[in-house]
Design a protein around this motif. Structure first.
Motif, mmCIF file in Angstrom:
data_model
loop_
_atom_site.group_PDB
_atom_site.id
_atom_site.type_symbol
_atom_site.label_atom_id
_atom_site.label_comp_id
_atom_site.label_asym_id
_atom_site.label_seq_id
_atom_site.Cartn_x
_atom_site.Cartn_y
_atom_site.Cartn_z
ATOM 1 N N UNK A 1 23.958 22.343 -5.165
ATOM 2 C CA UNK A 1 24.327 22.137 -6.857
ATOM 3 C C UNK A 1 23.222 22.556 -7.297
ATOM 4 N N UNK A 2 21.803 21.939 -6.676
ATOM 5 C CA UNK A 2 20.166 21.658 -7.462
ATOM 6 C C UNK A 2 20.107 23.419 -6.737
ATOM 7 N N UNK A 3 20.632 23.806 -5.160
ATOM 8 C CA UNK A 3 19.956 25.326 -5.049
ATOM 9 C C UNK A 3 20.973 26.522 -6.196
ATOM 10 N N UNK A 4 21.716 25.967 -6.360
ATOM 11 C CA UNK A 4 22.544 27.246 -7.787
ATOM 12 C C UNK A 4 21.198 26.656 -9.186
ATOM 13 N N UNK A 5 21.561 25.821 -9.332
ATOM 14 C CA UNK A 5 20.353 25.567 -10.818
ATOM 15 C C UNK A 5 19.267 26.097 -10.065
ATOM 16 N N UNK A 6 18.692 26.118 -9.233
ATOM 17 C CA UNK A 6 16.974 26.563 -9.801
ATOM 18 C C UNK A 6 17.282 27.954 -9.374
ATOM 19 N N UNK A 7 18.447 28.635 -8.838
ATOM 20 C CA UNK A 7 18.760 30.049 -8.565
ATOM 21 C C UNK A 7 18.489 30.811 -9.857
ATOM 22 N N UNK A 8 19.712 30.268 -10.801
ATOM 23 C CA UNK A 8 19.832 29.496 -12.175
ATOM 24 C C UNK A 8 18.033 30.119 -12.836
ATOM 25 N N UNK A 9 16.953 28.655 -12.207
ATOM 26 C CA UNK A 9 15.566 29.116 -13.281
ATOM 27 C C UNK A 9 15.121 29.366 -12.608
ATOM 28 N N UNK A 10 14.910 30.260 -10.868
ATOM 29 C CA UNK A 10 14.443 30.793 -10.827
ATOM 30 C C UNK A 10 13.143 29.975 -10.451
ATOM 31 N N UNK A 11 13.112 28.465 -10.045
ATOM 32 C CA UNK A 11 12.243 27.911 -9.719
ATOM 33 C C UNK A 11 12.015 27.310 -8.397
ATOM 34 N N UNK A 12 11.616 26.742 -7.802
ATOM 35 C CA UNK A 12 11.561 26.337 -6.816
ATOM 36 C C UNK A 12 12.548 24.894 -6.320
ATOM 37 N N UNK A 13 12.772 24.761 -5.254
ATOM 38 C CA UNK A 13 13.148 23.457 -5.288
ATOM 39 C C UNK A 13 12.827 22.844 -3.849
ATOM 40 N N UNK A 14 12.635 21.855 -4.037
ATOM 41 C CA UNK A 14 11.959 20.954 -2.922
ATOM 42 C C UNK A 14 12.065 20.551 -2.337
ATOM 43 N N UNK A 15 13.007 19.738 -0.320
ATOM 44 C CA UNK A 15 13.824 19.142 -0.417
ATOM 45 C C UNK A 15 12.605 18.126 0.931
ATOM 46 N N UNK A 16 12.829 17.204 0.533
ATOM 47 C CA UNK A 16 11.678 15.850 0.582
ATOM 48 C C UNK A 16 12.279 14.569 2.222
ATOM 49 N N UNK A 17 11.564 14.551 3.310
ATOM 50 C CA UNK A 17 12.526 13.560 4.030
ATOM 51 C C UNK A 17 12.013 13.295 4.794
ATOM 52 N N UNK A 18 11.636 12.039 5.752
ATOM 53 C CA UNK A 18 10.680 11.946 7.483
ATOM 54 C C UNK A 18 12.167 12.500 8.294
ATOM 55 N N UNK A 19 13.209 12.412 7.813
ATOM 56 C CA UNK A 19 14.308 12.787 8.916
ATOM 57 C C UNK A 19 15.524 13.744 7.975
ATOM 58 N N UNK A 20 15.041 15.222 8.277
ATOM 59 C CA UNK A 20 16.145 15.606 7.684
ATOM 60 C C UNK A 20 16.433 16.197 8.068
ATOM 61 N N UNK A 21 18.027 16.163 7.800
ATOM 62 C CA UNK A 21 19.222 16.575 8.342
ATOM 63 C C UNK A 21 19.055 18.006 9.505
ATOM 64 N N UNK A 22 19.785 18.115 10.089
ATOM 65 C CA UNK A 22 19.886 19.004 11.625
ATOM 66 C C UNK A 22 19.601 20.298 11.079
ATOM 67 N N UNK A 23 20.846 20.528 9.776
ATOM 68 C CA UNK A 23 20.954 21.390 8.940
ATOM 69 C C UNK A 23 19.663 22.047 8.301
ATOM 70 N N UNK A 24 19.431 21.018 7.781
ATOM 71 C CA UNK A 24 17.985 21.805 7.270
ATOM 72 C C UNK A 24 16.573 22.027 7.646
ATOM 73 N N UNK A 25 16.423 20.956 8.489
ATOM 74 C CA UNK A 25 15.437 21.726 9.646
ATOM 75 C C UNK A 25 15.735 22.495 10.375
ATOM 76 N N UNK A 26 16.914 22.799 10.454
ATOM 77 C CA UNK A 26 17.120 24.495 11.737
ATOM 78 C C UNK A 26 17.054 25.104 10.271
ATOM 79 N N UNK A 27 16.986 25.237 8.918
ATOM 80 C CA UNK A 27 16.907 26.460 8.428
ATOM 81 C C UNK A 27 15.285 26.366 7.530
ATOM 82 N N UNK A 28 14.431 25.567 7.714
ATOM 83 C CA UNK A 28 13.715 25.506 7.470
ATOM 84 C C UNK A 28 12.708 26.451 9.174
ATOM 85 N N UNK A 29 13.164 26.008 10.061
ATOM 86 C CA UNK A 29 12.232 26.733 10.900
ATOM 87 C C UNK A 29 12.691 28.143 11.551
#
Ligand code: ADP
Ligand code: ZN
Length: 732
Positions: free
Chosen positions: A343-371
């Motif tokens: 939902x946050x991804x959708x809303x940040x698209x709508x508002x053309x704004x950055x979205x920050x995901x923060x963690x010491x241990x992101x989910x594998x899919x989150x880290x994979x997308x970052x890589x």
């Protein structure tokens, strides 16, 4: 002649979960007030029900006479254009009826019948009625010092002052001189002011770099802020939000859980005071309503909250931040099974704004997308306080048990003593509440099981009863075995209550506090325990996974994990990931200041790879290891998953229908989509319902979703068998 207006309304069936539109006539008295996105009361059969206004037209072509809308449920509760579109997205993405998406976005808890508009209580404030320069000049010419000048000096420093704190006659004279004015402001239930002696750290190099990258982005972009425990992510968030507000825009920050993170929430109040609205499920309905109104009326600029806060009608969003983005709590367990991050991804698209995901241990899919570069990858590798990550060691409980140490290893006992002797604090993790996990009879083998679920009951000594941790079933414990009547009941497995009793025996002078679901059921209990421990009112904090979440205790130099294997043994493709994350985060509670610190993990599998990655504080190697497994076994992030559960009180019906669904899918979707099952679900029997599971793995959904929607509609009208579809489930 007068033109009539008509509204198409998506109705809330009292029982069915299905999308149906009906047209109603808008009565003259509502023509001006009624807007798209409002909740209204309508006659339906012989009942009055609620519905959402989807659109308003000036023509209606049918012959028959239409009923009229009765009233607007609440003028303040309205979904704006952005949220209306979001509801559509949720419906498509989670395969739920649109009505359920809207209900989740504008929850009934906001409807609050019992509030009776007593939120309209007002408070009087005074503020300057002239420019500060004019007031300063006035004060220069006005030689005396009295109650009036005290007020004026006060108002040079603060925008407004509470009228009741000052002399009535002084205020009256100043109003008569036109120097100040009085205004009434609505008084909300939650009121926090900024901390005026706030310490703002100077960001270190890594923090500063991350801050600038995000700040300068100025567009819709997702960032993964991967920062080790204690790297000062919160400080980066605070600075980003401050910058967003300076630019005239607003911010949403989601936290996994509020009661455990009041420390963090208070940082937000310290910085932004009454510019903050907070939103989470533990608020009273009055508080929820107030916070919602503050947002709707544009009176706040920062929303801090849990999952459902992502739906708050905040306008002009300049940044969205999701802290501890690996947390399960962002996904809702019941329909609509949305993930707040999507939902946050959708809303940040709508508002053309950055979205920050923060963690010491992101989910594998989150880290994979970052890589892969889908997200921008930012790292904080050092602890902000300059402290080092703790030394982690694994203790082999197999050999300890031979020495007669069943609960605490020698090493853990010695280390606890060291900490206590040095006047430091200890955190102990055991991911199981209760006293013992099962009771069984050594004479006949009888085990207490829940009559509604396929689960053994947990013994709670404090209340001397047995409880089902799934459905809540409770039963008094017998003295003798209820089956063979021998006095032979054994307590097996370890829960927090038993460890607490053991600690009190082993360390009689230590002050022990237990934090689990049983000690924190009252409102504010988490915060009381956390504050008391932080203020060193206790020496040892013992708890379930609650204690691993974001707590910052400078005096803790030892973290002990009583049984590091509990989460490893859960049959789920994420159990390695969860174990790593839990133990790594728990370890992160140690060494928050600059003194050296230690983590002891007791285990029956000292050679286990996952535990050894935790030992090495090595998220990177864990990531590579686990990605390989996911690739081989075709799990996320290599494949997308859908979990389907077929549920019925009748075992045969459940199995039959599960087989039918599998066959239907196999015949109707593309061959490259993998369909597995039916198998019995992990929780096979729950609340007297039998549950069969089907798992779908896919790379491209093609028309899979359409087929699933058809199934969903088919089973909506079946009262004996339920279908429960979960797109991107966190558990299988
Ligand atoms: P994280 O959320 O990344 O685990 P925190 O935000 O809790 O880390 O920060 C850890 C500790 O470091 C906190 O006590 C915080 O006040 C402190 N801290 C954060 N940034 C700085 C800084 N730039 N200089 C000094 N201390 C800092
Ligand atoms: Zn049960």
């Amino acid at each position: 002649m007068k033109n009539n207006l008509y509204a198409n309304i998506l109705i809330e069936y009292p029982t069915k979960r299905i999308d149906k539109y009906f047209t109603y006539k808008i009565p003259d008295n509502l023509v001006n007030a009624l807007k798209v996105g409002m909740k209204v009361k309508i006659p339906f059969g012989n009942k009055v029900i609620n519905g959402f206004v989807m659109n308003i037209n000036d023509t209606f072509n049918e012959e028959y006479e239409l009923k009229e809308i009765i009233d607007i449920t609440n003028k303040e509760l309205i979904l704006n254009k952005e949220l209306m579109e979001l509801g559509e997205y949720i419906s498509n993405n989670t395969l739920c009826p649109k009505i359920m998406a809207y209900q989740a976005m504008l929850p009934d808890s906001l409807k609050i019948k019992d509030i009776k508009h007593d939120y309209n209580s007002y408070k009087s404030y005074i503020s300057l009625n002239k420019s500060k320069e004019e007031i300063k000049e006035y004060l220069n010419n006005y030689k005396k010092i009295n109650k009036q000048t005290e007020i004026l000096y006060g108002l040079l420093n603060e925008e407004k002052l509470d009228k009741t704190n000052y002399s009535y006659s002084a205020i009256k004279s100043l109003i008569n001189k036109d120097l100040i004015k009085e205004e009434k402001i609505q008084e909300y239930r939650i009121n926090k002011s900024k901390n005026t002696n706030l310490t703002k750290y100077k960001l270190n190099e890594e923090q500063e770099y991350a801050f600038n990258e995000i700040k300068n982005s100025n567009k819709n972009e997702v960032f993964l802020l991967e920062g080790v425990t204690g790297s000062g992510k919160t400080e980066v968030y605070l600075n980003l939000i401050e910058d967003t507000l300076k630019n005239g825009m607003n911010a949403i920050i989601l936290l996994p859980e509020i009661s455990l993170t009041m420390q963090v929430v208070n940082r937000f109040y310290d910085w932004f005071g009454n510019d903050v609205a907070i939103f989470h499920s533990a608020l009273s309905s009055g508080e929820k309503y107030d916070e919602y109104l503050k947002i709707l009326r544009g009176e706040v600029r920062v929303v801090v909250g849990t999952r459902s806060a992502i739906f708050m009608p905040l306008n002009n969003i300049g940044i969205i931040i999701i802290d501890e983005c690996h947390s399960d709590t962002y996904k809702q367990d019941n329909t609509p099974k949305y993930n707040a991050i999507d939902i946050a991804i959708k809303r940040s698209e709508y508002h053309n704004s950055p979205l920050v995901l923060g963690s010491a241990t992101p989910l594998l899919e989150q880290k994979a997308r970052a890589i892969k570069g889908v997200y921008k990858h930012l790292m904080l590798k050092k602890r902000a306080t300059g402290g080092l990550l703790p030394n982690v060691c694994l203790v082999d409980m197999v050999s300890e048990i031979k020495k007669g140490n069943f609960i605490f290893s020698e090493e853990l006992i010695n280390s606890i003593n060291d900490s206590l002797n040095n006047n430091m604090q200890v955190v102990l993790l055991l991911n199981r509440r209760g006293y013992s996990t099962t009771i069984n009879c050594s004479s006949c083998g009888y085990t207490y099981k829940c009559p509604n679920c396929d689960i053994t009951l947990t013994y709670h000594k404090t209340t001397n009863n047995l409880r089902c941790h799934y459905c809540g079933f409770t039963k008094h414990k017998d003295d003798n075995c209820p089956n063979c009547h021998e006095n032979a009941l054994n307590y097996l497995g370890l829960g927090t209550e038993k460890v607490e009793a053991e600690l009190n025996k082993l360390f009689p002078s230590a002050r022990v506090v237990r934090m689990d679901q049983d000690t924190t059921s009252k409102k504010g209990a988490h915060e009381r325990i956390i504050n008391a421990f932080k203020n060193h009112k206790f020496d040892i904090l013992l708890g379930t996974q609650m204690i691993s979440k974001g707590l910052d205790f400078p005096l803790v130099n030892l973290v002990g994990v009583i049984n590091g294997d509990t989460t490893l043994n859960i049959p789920d493709f994420r159990s390695n990931e969860r174990t790593f994350s839990l133990l790594y985060q728990a370890s992160g509670r140690a060494g928050r200041n600059t003194l050296p610190s230690k983590v002891i993990i007791q285990t029956y599998n000292v050679d286990n790879n996952i535990l050894n990655f935790v030992k090495a504080n090595d998220f990177e190697s864990f990531y590579n290891y686990e990605m390989n497994i996911r690739r081989i076994l075709k799990y996320p992030p290599y494949y997308y998953l859908i979990g389907i559960i077929i549920i019925s009180k009748d075992y045969k019906l459940a199995l039959e229908n599960a087989t039918k669904v599998v066959n239907y899918l196999k015949n109707n979707v593309k061959d490259e989509i993998i369909i597995l099952g039916p198998t019995t679900a992990n929780l096979f029997k729950f609340n007297n319902n039998y549950r069969f599971q089907i798992v779908i793995k896919y790379k491209y959904n093609n028309d899979l979703f359409d087929k699933l929607k058809e199934l969903d509609i088919l089973y909506t009208n079946n009262s004996k068998v339920l279908i429960d579809i979960d797109n991107n489930p966190l558990h299988i």
